[in-house]
Design a protein around this motif. Structure first.
Motif, PDB file in Angstrom:
ATOM      1  N   CYS A  10       0.802  -1.222   0.000  1.00  0.00           N
ATOM      2  CA  CYS A  10       0.000   0.000   0.000  1.00  0.00           C
ATOM      3  C   CYS A  10       0.837   1.276   0.000  1.00  0.00           C
ATOM      4  N   TRP A  11       2.161   1.184   0.210  1.00  0.00           N
ATOM      5  CA  TRP A  11       2.995   2.396   0.230  1.00  0.00           C
ATOM      6  C   TRP A  11       4.466   2.015   0.136  1.00  0.00           C
ATOM      7  N   ALA A  12       5.285   2.982  -0.260  1.00  0.00           N
ATOM      8  CA  ALA A  12       6.743   2.782  -0.305  1.00  0.00           C
ATOM      9  C   ALA A  12       7.426   4.095  -0.008  1.00  0.00           C
ATOM     10  N   ASP A  13       8.489   4.021   0.783  1.00  0.00           N
ATOM     11  CA  ASP A  13       9.300   5.216   1.013  1.00  0.00           C
ATOM     12  C   ASP A  13      10.754   4.799   1.173  1.00  0.00           C
ATOM     13  N   ALA A  14      11.631   5.792   1.181  1.00  0.00           N
ATOM     14  CA  ALA A  14      13.060   5.518   1.308  1.00  0.00           C
ATOM     15  C   ALA A  14      13.740   6.664   2.024  1.00  0.00           C
ATOM     16  N   MET A  15      14.778   6.329   2.772  1.00  0.00           N
ATOM     17  CA  MET A  15      15.564   7.305   3.520  1.00  0.00           C
ATOM     18  C   MET A  15      16.844   7.605   2.740  1.00  0.00           C
ATOM     19  N   PHE A  16      17.100   8.885   2.512  1.00  0.00           N
ATOM     20  CA  PHE A  16      18.284   9.299   1.752  1.00  0.00           C
ATOM     21  C   PHE A  16      19.032  10.384   2.513  1.00  0.00           C
ATOM     22  N   SER A  17      20.339  10.235   2.620  1.00  0.00           N
ATOM     23  CA  SER A  17      21.137  11.281   3.267  1.00  0.00           C
ATOM     24  C   SER A  17      21.184  12.535   2.402  1.00  0.00           C
ATOM     25  N   ASP A  18      21.108  12.350   1.074  1.00  0.00           N
ATOM     26  CA  ASP A  18      21.078  13.480   0.144  1.00  0.00           C
ATOM     27  C   ASP A  18      19.685  13.549  -0.477  1.00  0.00           C
ATOM     28  N   ILE A  19      18.767  14.231   0.209  1.00  0.00           N
ATOM     29  CA  ILE A  19      17.377  14.308  -0.264  1.00  0.00           C
ATOM     30  C   ILE A  19      17.282  15.023  -1.606  1.00  0.00           C
ATOM     31  N   GLU A  20      18.006  16.115  -1.761  1.00  0.00           N
ATOM     32  CA  GLU A  20      17.927  16.853  -3.025  1.00  0.00           C
ATOM     33  C   GLU A  20      18.462  16.006  -4.174  1.00  0.00           C
ATOM     34  N   GLY A  21      19.514  15.231  -3.898  1.00  0.00           N
ATOM     35  CA  GLY A  21      20.037  14.333  -4.923  1.00  0.00           C
ATOM     36  C   GLY A  21      19.020  13.265  -5.308  1.00  0.00           C
ATOM     37  N   ALA A  22      18.318  12.734  -4.309  1.00  0.00           N
ATOM     38  CA  ALA A  22      17.290  11.716  -4.578  1.00  0.00           C
ATOM     39  C   ALA A  22      16.156  12.319  -5.391  1.00  0.00           C
ATOM     40  N   LYS A  23      15.752  13.531  -5.060  1.00  0.00           N
ATOM     41  CA  LYS A  23      14.665  14.182  -5.798  1.00  0.00           C
ATOM     42  C   LYS A  23      15.064  14.428  -7.252  1.00  0.00           C
ATOM     43  N   THR A  24      16.299  14.842  -7.468  1.00  0.00           N
ATOM     44  CA  THR A  24      16.774  15.064  -8.836  1.00  0.00           C
ATOM     45  C   THR A  24      16.793  13.757  -9.615  1.00  0.00           C
ATOM     46  N   PHE A  25      17.312  12.697  -8.973  1.00  0.00           N
ATOM     47  CA  PHE A  25      17.438  11.405  -9.644  1.00  0.00           C
ATOM     48  C   PHE A  25      16.063  10.836 -10.009  1.00  0.00           C
ATOM     49  N   TYR A  26      15.196  10.693  -9.022  1.00  0.00           N
ATOM     50  CA  TYR A  26      13.903  10.059  -9.287  1.00  0.00           C
ATOM     51  C   TYR A  26      12.968  10.976 -10.081  1.00  0.00           C
ATOM     52  N   GLY A  27      13.175  12.281  -9.941  1.00  0.00           N
ATOM     53  CA  GLY A  27      12.406  13.202 -10.765  1.00  0.00           C
ATOM     54  C   GLY A  27      12.695  12.995 -12.237  1.00  0.00           C
ATOM     55  N   ASP A  28      13.968  12.763 -12.566  1.00  0.00           N
ATOM     56  CA  ASP A  28      14.351  12.566 -13.965  1.00  0.00           C
ATOM     57  C   ASP A  28      13.989  11.164 -14.443  1.00  0.00           C
ATOM     58  N   VAL A  29      14.279  10.145 -13.630  1.00  0.00           N
ATOM     59  CA  VAL A  29      14.083   8.756 -14.070  1.00  0.00           C
ATOM     60  C   VAL A  29      12.610   8.362 -14.094  1.00  0.00           C
ATOM     61  N   LEU A  30      11.847   8.781 -13.064  1.00  0.00           N
ATOM     62  CA  LEU A  30      10.450   8.360 -12.951  1.00  0.00           C
ATOM     63  C   LEU A  30       9.451   9.486 -13.202  1.00  0.00           C
ATOM     64  N   GLY A  31       9.944  10.690 -13.438  1.00  0.00           N
ATOM     65  CA  GLY A  31       9.046  11.801 -13.705  1.00  0.00           C
ATOM     66  C   GLY A  31       8.340  12.341 -12.480  1.00  0.00           C
ATOM     67  N   TRP A  32       8.899  12.076 -11.296  1.00  0.00           N
ATOM     68  CA  TRP A  32       8.240  12.516 -10.066  1.00  0.00           C
ATOM     69  C   TRP A  32       8.377  14.022  -9.857  1.00  0.00           C
ATOM     70  N   THR A  33       7.354  14.593  -9.241  1.00  0.00           N
ATOM     71  CA  THR A  33       7.440  15.918  -8.651  1.00  0.00           C
ATOM     72  C   THR A  33       7.291  15.726  -7.145  1.00  0.00           C
ATOM     73  N   PHE A  34       7.639  16.744  -6.379  1.00  0.00           N
ATOM     74  CA  PHE A  34       7.678  16.570  -4.925  1.00  0.00           C
ATOM     75  C   PHE A  34       6.917  17.679  -4.214  1.00  0.00           C
ATOM     76  N   GLY A  35       6.248  17.286  -3.135  1.00  0.00           N
ATOM     77  CA  GLY A  35       5.547  18.246  -2.302  1.00  0.00           C
ATOM     78  C   GLY A  35       6.500  18.929  -1.342  1.00  0.00           C
ATOM     79  N   GLU A  36       5.940  19.775  -0.521  1.00  0.00           N
ATOM     80  CA  GLU A  36       6.737  20.436   0.504  1.00  0.00           C
ATOM     81  C   GLU A  36       7.103  19.419   1.588  1.00  0.00           C
ATOM     82  N   SER A  37       8.326  19.540   2.114  1.00  0.00           N
ATOM     83  CA  SER A  37       8.720  18.662   3.209  1.00  0.00           C
ATOM     84  C   SER A  37       7.955  19.047   4.465  1.00  0.00           C
ATOM     85  N   SER A  38       7.744  18.071   5.340  1.00  0.00           N
ATOM     86  CA  SER A  38       6.974  18.293   6.563  1.00  0.00           C
ATOM     87  C   SER A  38       7.910  18.237   7.768  1.00  0.00           C
ATOM     88  N   PRO A  39       8.378  19.389   8.252  1.00  0.00           N
ATOM     89  CA  PRO A  39       9.323  19.392   9.381  1.00  0.00           C
ATOM     90  C   PRO A  39       8.785  18.665  10.611  1.00  0.00           C
TER      91      PRO A  39
END
Length: 265
Positions: A10-39
Motif C-alpha cells: 500500500c505504500w513505499a518510502d526511502a531514507m536518503f542522506s542526500d534528499i535533493e540528490g534523490a529528488k533530482t534522480f527520481y524526478g528525472d528517471v520516474l518523472g516525479w514531482t515533490f511536495g513540501e517537506s513536513s518538518p
C-alpha cells in the motif's frame, strides 16, 4: 484509491542522506514531482506522478544514518495485531506501532530471513493514490536466501496463498490473496554478493524501460540486470546513486508466454 486488503502492498518510502540528490534522480528517471517537506514529520516529502502521491523520501534522523533502501508497506486493519503475529511467527519489530497524526498507524518489521518491511493501518491517508501507471508502484518481490522461512512467515502473518513457478532455472513463488497476486518471492543465488542481505525489491512503472535505464545510469545508477523482456513487461534492476535497489518495468511491452505455476498453499 480504496483501502487495500490486509497484506496488500500500500505504500513505499526511502531514507536518503542526500534528499535533493534523490529528488533530482527520481524526478528525472520516474518523472516525479515533490511536495513540501513536513518538518513536524522529520521532513517527510511526498513524491507525485501525474499529481497523485506514489511514494515518499525522507532524510535520516540523527543517529539513524545507514544505507539507503526502499521500504514497502503492507496494509493492516490493526497494526498492533499484525505486530503480534509478526512476533509470534519469528519476525522482529524494529519500530513499534506508532500513530502518524490522523494519517494512520505504522510499524517497521523484519521477517525471519532478514527482509525489512513496513505495516500501515490507514487513517486519512490510505497509501498509493495510483498503481501501475507511469511513475507509480507496479510490483515487489522478496529476495531471500532462506525461502522456506519467508514462505512460512508471510503465509502465517498475512494469510497469503502461494503458487510456485514451474521453472528449473529459478526458485520463484507468488504470494496471493484469492485471485490477486500481491508479491513475488525470489531465492537469491550466488550471483548476489554475500554481504547483500535479504530485501524487498520495489518495481516502479515506466513508459519505456530502456529510456529509464539510460537516464538512471547517466545520473550515476548501477544497472544490475536487464533490460529484459518478460510476459509481465520489460524490466531492469538498478541501484540508485545512494545505494538503494529498485526496478523499473514497462508493463505495456510484454514478451513470451505466461509461466505455469503450481498451487503450494
Amino acid at each position: 484509491m480504496a483501502v487495500q486488503p490486509e497484506g496488500a502492498p500500500c505504500w513505499a518510502d526511502a531514507m536518503f542522506s542526500d534528499i535533493e540528490g534523490a529528488k533530482t534522480f527520481y524526478g528525472d528517471v520516474l518523472g516525479w514531482t515533490f511536495g513540501e517537506s513536513s518538518p513536524e514529520y522529520g521532513n517527510y516529502t511526498l513524491a507525485y506522478a501525474d499529481g497523485k502521491a506514489v511514494a515518499a523520501v525522507v532524510p535520516p534522523m540523527p543517529g539513524q544514518e545507514g544505507p539507503s533502501a526502499w521500504c514497502l508497506y503492507l496494509a493492516s486493519g490493526d497494526t498492533a495485531a499484525t505486530a503480534a503475529r509478526i512476533r509470534e511467527n519469528g519476525g522482529d519489530i524494529l519500530m513499534e506501532p506508532m500513530p502518524v497524526a490522523d494519517f494512520g498507524t505504522m510499524c517497521l518489521a523484519r521477517e525471519p530471513s532478514g527482509a525489512v518491511f513496513g505495516v500501515w493501518q490507514a487513517g486519512t491517508r490510505e497509501g498509493f493514490e495510483a498503481m501501475g501507471t507511469p511513475g507509480a508502484y507496479a510490483w515487489a518481490e522478496v529476495f531471500t536466501r532462506e525461502p522456506g522461512k519467508a514462505d512460512t512467515f508471510f503465509a502465517a502473518v498475512f494469510g497469503y496463498g502461494q503458487k510456485q513457478m514451474e521453472d528449473e532455472a529459478v526458485d520463484f513463488r507468488l504470494y496471493d490473496l484469492g485471485d490477486r497476486a500481491l508479491l513475488g518471492r525470489m531465492t537469491m543465488t550466488d550471483d548476489f554478493p554475500p554481504e547483500v542481505p535479504s530485501y524487498i525489491n520495489v518495481y516502479f512503472t515506466v513508459p519505456d524501460c530502456d529510456d529509464a535505464v539510460a537516464k538512471a545510469t547517466k545520473l550515476g545508477a548501477t544497472l544490475r540486470f536487464g533490460p529484459m523482456g518478460t510476459p509481465f513487461g520489460r524490466f531492469a534492476a538498478l541501484t540508485d546513486p545512494q545505494g538503494a535497489n529498485f526496478s523499473v518495468i514497462d508493463v505495456t511491452t510484454t514478451e513470451g508466454e505466461m509461466p505455469k505455476t503450481t498451487d503450494v498453499s
